[in-house]
Design a protein around this motif. Structure first.
Motif, mmCIF file in Angstrom:
data_model
loop_
_atom_site.group_PDB
_atom_site.id
_atom_site.type_symbol
_atom_site.label_atom_id
_atom_site.label_comp_id
_atom_site.label_asym_id
_atom_site.label_seq_id
_atom_site.Cartn_x
_atom_site.Cartn_y
_atom_site.Cartn_z
ATOM 1 N N SER A 115 -39.806 16.338 14.349
ATOM 2 C CA SER A 115 -38.681 16.125 13.194
ATOM 3 C C SER A 115 -38.016 14.996 13.245
ATOM 4 O O SER A 115 -37.003 14.563 12.481
ATOM 5 C CB SER A 115 -37.912 17.474 13.259
ATOM 6 O OG SER A 115 -37.190 17.493 14.421
ATOM 7 N N THR A 122 -32.719 21.222 9.347
ATOM 8 C CA THR A 122 -32.059 22.419 9.332
ATOM 9 C C THR A 122 -32.794 23.307 10.597
ATOM 10 O O THR A 122 -34.054 22.994 11.032
ATOM 11 C CB THR A 122 -31.905 23.097 8.208
ATOM 12 O OG1 THR A 122 -33.360 23.473 7.786
ATOM 13 C CG2 THR A 122 -31.417 22.390 7.178
ATOM 14 N N GLU A 123 -32.253 24.125 11.097
ATOM 15 C CA GLU A 123 -32.689 25.264 12.100
ATOM 16 C C GLU A 123 -34.091 25.915 11.432
ATOM 17 O O GLU A 123 -35.007 26.220 11.998
ATOM 18 C CB GLU A 123 -31.631 26.283 12.606
ATOM 19 C CG GLU A 123 -32.184 27.153 13.597
ATOM 20 C CD GLU A 123 -32.636 26.541 14.745
ATOM 21 O OE1 GLU A 123 -33.632 26.587 15.439
ATOM 22 O OE2 GLU A 123 -31.952 25.142 15.068
ATOM 23 N N GLN A 124 -33.886 26.159 10.254
ATOM 24 C CA GLN A 124 -34.934 26.927 9.484
ATOM 25 C C GLN A 124 -36.142 25.716 9.307
ATOM 26 O O GLN A 124 -37.447 26.437 9.593
ATOM 27 C CB GLN A 124 -34.601 27.258 7.949
ATOM 28 C CG GLN A 124 -35.755 27.870 7.219
ATOM 29 C CD GLN A 124 -36.071 29.236 7.757
ATOM 30 O OE1 GLN A 124 -35.376 30.153 8.392
ATOM 31 N NE2 GLN A 124 -37.484 29.655 8.054
ATOM 32 N N ASP A 125 -35.916 24.555 9.223
ATOM 33 C CA ASP A 125 -36.988 23.562 9.226
ATOM 34 C C ASP A 125 -37.693 23.465 10.628
ATOM 35 O O ASP A 125 -38.971 23.325 10.820
ATOM 36 C CB ASP A 125 -36.693 22.317 8.683
ATOM 37 C CG ASP A 125 -36.063 22.045 7.603
ATOM 38 O OD1 ASP A 125 -36.604 22.911 6.770
ATOM 39 O OD2 ASP A 125 -35.228 21.089 7.293
ATOM 40 N N ALA A 136 -37.888 26.012 12.551
ATOM 41 C CA ALA A 136 -38.580 27.340 12.827
ATOM 42 C C ALA A 136 -39.835 27.298 12.208
ATOM 43 O O ALA A 136 -40.814 28.078 12.678
ATOM 44 C CB ALA A 136 -37.792 28.541 12.323
ATOM 45 N N ASN A 137 -39.828 26.636 10.987
ATOM 46 C CA ASN A 137 -41.241 26.551 10.373
ATOM 47 C C ASN A 137 -42.242 25.747 10.969
ATOM 48 O O ASN A 137 -43.395 26.175 10.881
ATOM 49 C CB ASN A 137 -40.859 25.974 8.855
ATOM 50 C CG ASN A 137 -40.230 26.868 7.850
ATOM 51 O OD1 ASN A 137 -40.032 27.673 8.081
ATOM 52 N ND2 ASN A 137 -39.357 26.104 7.070
ATOM 53 N N GLN A 173 -43.488 27.986 13.742
ATOM 54 C CA GLN A 173 -44.402 28.881 13.332
ATOM 55 C C GLN A 173 -45.725 28.389 13.032
ATOM 56 O O GLN A 173 -46.963 28.822 13.211
ATOM 57 C CB GLN A 173 -43.707 29.528 12.065
ATOM 58 C CG GLN A 173 -44.693 30.729 11.318
ATOM 59 C CD GLN A 173 -44.379 31.485 10.368
ATOM 60 O OE1 GLN A 173 -42.970 30.987 10.080
ATOM 61 N NE2 GLN A 173 -44.848 32.240 9.685
ATOM 62 N N ASN A 222 -44.171 30.179 18.124
ATOM 63 C CA ASN A 222 -42.971 31.318 18.060
ATOM 64 C C ASN A 222 -43.409 32.652 18.490
ATOM 65 O O ASN A 222 -42.957 33.612 18.729
ATOM 66 C CB ASN A 222 -42.770 31.495 16.469
ATOM 67 C CG ASN A 222 -43.680 31.817 15.693
ATOM 68 O OD1 ASN A 222 -44.935 31.466 15.918
ATOM 69 N ND2 ASN A 222 -43.581 32.525 14.436
#
Length: 307
Positions: A38, A45-48, A50-51, A54, A59
């Motif tokens: 990244s 973001t933290e969601q990015d 996490a994606n 995954q 994960n």
């Protein structure tokens, strides 16, 4: 003999499993690949993150990742690189021949250097020649491999531009890295050859060969050296692991396109699949070489089979 082969094969399998498990665990302590991927993407973001995890399968629990990796290893699939998605098997296939070429050329060169010097030291035991060779071997043993590599580059590629300083630019590029590893390996091999030759030269059959009027060269190289070959081959086979370990550093110094450079770049990029695949293949090469040495030694000396 069958029981001996099964025992050695099971030991080799255990070593491979232990190495892969240790590497898989240790490599995850080096950092988060999602953060590396990244970088330069602006606000993340933290969601990015996490994606990304995954998508890479990070994960999942550690044991699931390890079992999935080992399943791929047994089928020849080491996964895909996090940095670009290239097949790890393809990257290893491109880098492994260069490493093996460097390893075996270093091994052959060390034999060419150490065997004549070791024999000379044994024949001239107690003389200034013997002392000089022993001092040279001690000095060679004291050199860090990366320092010796840099000094050879400075002397033979910059001050006297005889050989290419780094990279692959034809067979001449093989000289400096091979010479570096050969000097390090020869430092201990010379002492081994000297010690075994001294023991052999005091044997009764050597005195008989000399009493028959055979030339000294024939006595040394046909009779004495032949009996020194078994411990020498065994030692060189067992030292192959140290040779591979040293080559990893030497490859980076000389920018050699082999497994060492591949592993170093994978560490910097937190590229788990590439690093795990590189270490697994190197460990497999070392285990196979040592297994071949064990089997050959077991054939030559049947007493080894019972150990």
């Amino acid at each position: 003999m069958t029981g001996f082969l099964i025992k050695r094969g099971l030991q080799a399998l255990f070593v491979i499993l232990a190495v892969t498990l240790l590497v898989a665990f240790a490599v995850r302590l080096t950092g988060d690949p999602a953060l590396m991927l990244s970088q330069g993407a602006g606000s993340v973001t933290e969601q990015d993150l996490a994606n990304i995890r995954q998508a890479l399968g990070l994960n999942r629990p550690f044991y699931v990742q390890y079992l999935t990796y080992m399943q791929g290893v047994f089928t020849g699939d080491f996964g895909a690189s996090f940095m670009g998605g290239t097949s790890v098997s393809r990257l290893i296939g491109d880098a492994l021949p260069a490493t093996l070429m460097l390893a075996f050329s270093s091994l052959i060169l060390s034999i060419v250097i150490s065997v004549p010097l070791g024999i000379r030291a044994a024949v001239k035991k107690g003389t200034s020649t013997d002392q000089g060779i022993r001092i040279l071997s001690l000095v060679g043993l004291s050199f860090p491999n990366f320092w010796l590599a840099l000094m050879l580059v400075l002397l033979l590629a910059i001050v006297f531009p005889i050989f290419p300083p780094s990279g692959w630019d034809g067979p001449m590029s093989l000289v400096l890295p091979s010479l570096t590893m050969a000097i390090i390996l020869s430092a201990t091999t010379v002492r081994l050859v000297r010690t075994t030759m001294l023991e052999t030269l005091s044997a009764q059959y050597i005195m008989v060969a000399r009493s028959k009027g055979l030339r000294e060269r024939v006595v040394l190289y046909k009779h004495a050296l032949r009996n020194c070959a078994i411990p020498l081959i065994t030692y060189l086979g067992l030292q192959f692991g140290n040779l591979i370990g040293g080559i990893v550093v030497i490859e980076k110094v000389f920018n050699w396109p082999g497994m060492g450079t591949l592993a170093f770049d994978a560490i910097g990029g937190r590229d788990y699949p590439v690093l795990q695949g590189s270490v697994t293949v190197l460990a497999l090469v070392i285990v196979i070489v040592n297994l071949v040495v064990d089997i050959a030694y077991g054939i030559v000396d049947p007493r080894i089979r019972t150990k």
